[in-house]
Motif scaffolding. Structure first.
Motif, PDB file in Angstrom:
ATOM      1  N   PRO A  29       0.805  -1.229   0.000  1.00 54.34           N
ATOM      2  CA  PRO A  29       0.000   0.000   0.000  1.00 54.34           C
ATOM      3  C   PRO A  29       0.835   1.274   0.000  1.00 54.34           C
ATOM      4  CG  PRO A  29      -0.186  -1.175   2.102  1.00 54.34           C
ATOM      5  CD  PRO A  29       0.552  -2.077   1.176  1.00 54.34           C
ATOM      6  N   PHE A  30       2.089   1.200   0.445  1.00 52.98           N
ATOM      7  CA  PHE A  30       2.937   2.393   0.472  1.00 52.98           C
ATOM      8  C   PHE A  30       4.056   2.312  -0.576  1.00 52.98           C
ATOM      9  CE2 PHE A  30       0.765   2.057   4.449  1.00 52.98           C
ATOM     10  CZ  PHE A  30       0.380   3.358   4.713  1.00 52.98           C
ATOM     11  N   GLY A  31       3.954   1.366  -1.486  1.00 56.73           N
ATOM     12  CA  GLY A  31       4.948   1.246  -2.555  1.00 56.73           C
ATOM     13  C   GLY A  31       6.168   0.457  -2.120  1.00 56.73           C
ATOM     14  N   ALA A  32       7.000   0.128  -3.098  1.00 51.75           N
ATOM     15  CA  ALA A  32       8.215  -0.649  -2.817  1.00 51.75           C
ATOM     16  C   ALA A  32       9.325   0.269  -2.320  1.00 51.75           C
ATOM     17  CB  ALA A  32       8.667  -1.374  -4.088  1.00 51.75           C
ATOM     18  N   ASN A  33       9.923  -0.124  -1.211  1.00 54.49           N
ATOM     19  CA  ASN A  33      11.113   0.572  -0.699  1.00 54.49           C
ATOM     20  C   ASN A  33      11.921  -0.475   0.062  1.00 54.49           C
ATOM     21  OD1 ASN A  33      13.040   2.354   0.203  1.00 54.49           O
ATOM     22  ND2 ASN A  33      11.816   3.099   1.913  1.00 54.49           N
ATOM     23  N   PRO A  34      12.666  -1.326  -0.665  1.00 52.69           N
ATOM     24  CA  PRO A  34      13.375  -2.435  -0.010  1.00 52.69           C
ATOM     25  C   PRO A  34      14.448  -1.925   0.955  1.00 52.69           C
ATOM     26  CG  PRO A  34      13.239  -2.741  -2.399  1.00 52.69           C
ATOM     27  CD  PRO A  34      12.826  -1.331  -2.124  1.00 52.69           C
ATOM     28  N   PRO A  97       4.850  -3.815   4.546  1.00 58.70           N
ATOM     29  CA  PRO A  97       3.648  -4.413   3.950  1.00 58.70           C
ATOM     30  C   PRO A  97       2.354  -3.699   4.309  1.00 58.70           C
ATOM     31  CG  PRO A  97       4.345  -5.666   5.886  1.00 58.70           C
ATOM     32  CD  PRO A  97       5.320  -4.530   5.740  1.00 58.70           C
ATOM     33  N   GLY A  98       2.425  -2.665   5.163  1.00 58.78           N
ATOM     34  CA  GLY A  98       1.204  -1.990   5.608  1.00 58.78           C
ATOM     35  C   GLY A  98       0.752  -2.548   6.953  1.00 58.78           C
ATOM     36  N   THR A  99      -0.278  -1.926   7.495  1.00 58.16           N
ATOM     37  CA  THR A  99      -0.743  -2.285   8.843  1.00 58.16           C
ATOM     38  C   THR A  99      -2.197  -2.736   8.788  1.00 58.16           C
ATOM     39  OG1 THR A  99       0.756  -0.635   9.728  1.00 58.16           O
ATOM     40  CG2 THR A  99      -0.959  -1.388  11.204  1.00 58.16           C
ATOM     41  N   GLY A 100      -2.502  -3.783   9.540  1.00 56.60           N
ATOM     42  CA  GLY A 100      -3.881  -4.276   9.641  1.00 56.60           C
ATOM     43  C   GLY A 100      -4.459  -3.919  10.997  1.00 56.60           C
ATOM     44  N   LYS A 101      -5.560  -4.574  11.353  1.00 56.89           N
ATOM     45  CA  LYS A 101      -6.252  -4.247  12.599  1.00 56.89           C
ATOM     46  C   LYS A 101      -5.416  -4.554  13.831  1.00 56.89           C
ATOM     47  CE  LYS A 101     -10.961  -4.689  11.017  1.00 56.89           C
ATOM     48  NZ  LYS A 101     -11.974  -5.652  10.677  1.00 56.89           N
ATOM     49  N   THR A 102      -4.576  -5.594  13.760  1.00 56.50           N
ATOM     50  CA  THR A 102      -3.830  -6.014  14.963  1.00 56.50           C
ATOM     51  C   THR A 102      -2.330  -5.740  14.855  1.00 56.50           C
ATOM     52  OG1 THR A 102      -3.654  -8.237  14.048  1.00 56.50           O
ATOM     53  CG2 THR A 102      -5.485  -7.828  15.557  1.00 56.50           C
ATOM     54  N   GLY A 103      -1.921  -4.894  13.929  1.00 52.43           N
ATOM     55  CA  GLY A 103      -0.491  -4.592  13.807  1.00 52.43           C
ATOM     56  C   GLY A 103      -0.044  -4.705  12.361  1.00 52.43           C
TER      57      GLY A 103
END
Ligand code: SF4
Length: 203
Positions: A29-34, A97-103
């Motif tokens: 969701p925030f793009g690739a930034n390895p 990878p982005g954040t979900g409901k629990t982290g």
């Protein structure tokens, strides 16, 4: 001359390829930034989960409270931790990878199979691999991982001398540490000793 020699090194070329990777960008969701730090001289590898939001925005691995905790566990300062000739920082997923409901969400599953073996082949001096969290432990220990992370960490001696399994050092796991006092008492001193023995006079 140094720049030309660096650009000819297989590790330099591999890191450049990784830093340009967009293989699973459509899932990020925030793009690739390895975020990766490694050298053909690395002695220890830290295999964590995936960068968090702050690491994504600063592009500095373990640049958060979890990193502070991990450095405390390892008994190393920032100059040592961020010296790739001593310590490689190679998560299971190189991009946030982005954040979900629990982290934070799980590391992208494409990443380690795509890059880890290529990196490991170019790090022949590694003496110890820290496996942080269940993603790294399940991937590297496969069937020798115990039925849960607590049992795997408690059995750390079983995986030495190559692997040292650890819980994630996130402040969210303070409750786990409170419940498992043996971790501070008998695991962390062993970890510090191993790292000191490997880095010795180098750090
Ligand atoms: S997570 Fe890994 S595979 Fe996906 S874009 Fe980032 S470096 Fe490439």
């Amino acid at each position: 001359m140094i720049c030309r020699l660096q650009s000819l090194s297989p590790m330099y070329n591999l890191l450049t390829q990784i830093r340009n990777c967009k293989a699973c960008e459509h899932h990020l969701p925030f793009g690739a930034n390895p975020i990766i730090s490694a050298s053909s001289e690395s002695k220890i590898i830290v295999i964590g989960q995936a960068p968090g939001r702050l690491v994504h925005y600063t592009s500095i691995p373990w640049n958060d409270k979890s990193g502070d905790n991990l450095r405390g566990w390892m008994g190393v300062d920032k100059p040592t931790f961020y010296n790739p000739d001593l310590i490689a920082l190679m998560p299971m997923g190189f991009c946030y990878p982005g954040t979900g409901k629990t982290g934070d969400l799980a590391p992208r599953p494409e990443c380690a199979p795509l890059w880890h073996d290529k990196l490991l082949t170019l790090m022949p001096k590694v003496e110890l691999v820290l496996l942080i969290g269940h993603y790294a432990q399940n991937y590297y220990l496969t069937t020798s991982a115990m039925e849960n992370l607590t049992k795997t960490v408690r059995s750390f001696e079983h995986y030495l001398p190559k692997y040292f399994p650890l819980p994630h050092p996130s402040p969210r796991n303070n409750i786990w540490q409170t419940k498992n006092k043996w971790f501070k008492v008998s695991v962390l001193p062993e970890l510090k000793t191993k790292i000191k023995n490997i880095l010795g006079e180098l750090s």
